[in-house]
Design a protein around this motif. Sequence first.
Motif, PDB file in Angstrom:
ATOM      1  N   HIS A 216      -5.306 -33.644  -3.568  1.00  0.00           N
ATOM      2  CA  HIS A 216      -6.250 -34.547  -4.359  1.00  0.00           C
ATOM      3  C   HIS A 216      -7.305 -33.526  -4.763  1.00  0.00           C
ATOM      4  CE1 HIS A 216     -10.081 -36.538  -4.556  1.00  0.00           C
ATOM      5  NE2 HIS A 216      -9.439 -37.596  -4.596  1.00  0.00           N
ATOM      6  N   HIS A 232       2.213 -40.337  -9.052  1.00  0.00           N
ATOM      7  CA  HIS A 232       1.679 -39.415  -8.264  1.00  0.00           C
ATOM      8  C   HIS A 232       2.384 -39.213  -7.078  1.00  0.00           C
ATOM      9  CE1 HIS A 232      -1.278 -36.940  -5.922  1.00  0.00           C
ATOM     10  NE2 HIS A 232      -2.008 -37.044  -7.266  1.00  0.00           N
ATOM     11  N   SER A 250       0.173 -34.626  -1.083  1.00  0.00           N
ATOM     12  CA  SER A 250      -0.996 -35.609  -0.804  1.00  0.00           C
ATOM     13  C   SER A 250      -0.441 -36.684   0.077  1.00  0.00           C
ATOM     14  CB  SER A 250      -1.321 -36.337  -2.314  1.00  0.00           C
ATOM     15  OG  SER A 250      -1.865 -35.332  -2.973  1.00  0.00           O
ATOM     16  N   GLN A 254      -4.856 -40.691  -0.435  1.00  0.00           N
ATOM     17  CA  GLN A 254      -5.312 -39.550  -1.455  1.00  0.00           C
ATOM     18  C   GLN A 254      -4.993 -40.141  -2.687  1.00  0.00           C
ATOM     19  OE1 GLN A 254      -3.958 -35.943   0.571  1.00  0.00           O
ATOM     20  NE2 GLN A 254      -5.929 -35.547   1.614  1.00  0.00           N
ATOM     21  N   ALA A 255      -3.615 -40.122  -2.882  1.00  0.00           N
ATOM     22  CA  ALA A 255      -3.122 -40.764  -4.380  1.00  0.00           C
ATOM     23  C   ALA A 255      -3.898 -41.918  -4.692  1.00  0.00           C
ATOM     24  CB  ALA A 255      -1.622 -40.866  -4.195  1.00  0.00           C
ATOM     25  N   LYS A 257      -7.088 -42.678  -3.899  1.00  0.00           N
ATOM     26  CA  LYS A 257      -8.543 -42.327  -4.256  1.00  0.00           C
ATOM     27  C   LYS A 257      -8.303 -41.915  -5.712  1.00  0.00           C
ATOM     28  CE  LYS A 257      -9.584 -41.579   0.432  1.00  0.00           C
ATOM     29  NZ  LYS A 257     -10.262 -40.631   1.388  1.00  0.00           N
ATOM     30  N   ILE A 258      -7.118 -41.057  -6.148  1.00  0.00           N
ATOM     31  CA  ILE A 258      -7.387 -40.557  -7.528  1.00  0.00           C
ATOM     32  C   ILE A 258      -7.013 -41.882  -8.533  1.00  0.00           C
ATOM     33  CG2 ILE A 258      -5.886 -39.201  -9.133  1.00  0.00           C
ATOM     34  CD1 ILE A 258      -5.553 -37.289  -6.796  1.00  0.00           C
TER      35      ILE A 258
END
Length: 304
Positions: A216, A232, A250, A254-255, A257-258
């Motif tokens: 991330h 991702h 990741s 976390q992916a 969140k991106i």
Amino acid sequence: MELTFLGTSSAVPSKYRNHPSVALKAFGEIILFDCGEGTQRQLTNVKISPMKIDKIFISHLHGDHILGLPGLIQSMGFRGRDSENPLHIYGPIGIKNIKKAIFELGHFFVDFPVIIHEIENTGMTTNIIFENDEYAVECIKTHHNINNLSYSIYEKKKPRFLREKAIELGVKPGPDFGKLHNGHSVEIGDNIIKPEEVLGTPRSGSKIVYSGDTIHCEEMINLAKDADILIHESTYKDKDIDKTVNNAHSTASQAAKIAKEANVSQLILTHISTRYTSIDDLKQEAIEIFENTEIAYDYLNLEI
């Protein structure tokens, strides 16, 4: 535009997931993102001819992302790809050495140019690495344990042509319509009609972003801003966060969140570790943060 996932595993392939590769059919071309071992067989299974591949964008030089290149290039040569059909391969510093190694691997012959584009990027901003009238490709350095490039490809969509407005100005249907829509002024009697007089407001085309392997990071968020699809990596579940840190990958969350921070429309998770026999938990971790999430599987096909 059409996406086909050829391989969705991480470092080790499984019975159900091949090494990473994604094919994009768009703009009259076939474009690959990464080319893991077995990619040419996967192409055969989805009836995509490797002879039609124009460009390959390599994220980084780990074997699971590049070991399909030797066989793919050799097969192109065996099947008679000629000098009028160059293959362009883009990747991080060091990919010229990969080409050298490929051409020293065994005995074979190719009659077409393999053109390598080594990309330097510090991660401070994006680079446009290819651009024509129809689309552009950008990249940025993201954070893995070796140099990794993440890519964005976006369509240059023309403004809507205001047909009735053009006719009011004296432009007759025909070649002049095309000239104006393509940004060229036309002369009608004593008047010059400019494109901006008969074109609507600018329109955004489709945008697809591919992460390669990365943790991330802010660079990934900037590249993925407002994308239609973010592909991702999602190697681990949250319970294995220590492995994520140690191996610079990741988790699904976390992916997600991106995807949320970048305001993308859809998140597709890939590069799934073979340690997981079930992916339900992986998907659930992402959906709790970003609802419009899917997990890729080999041969998944998406129309955009």
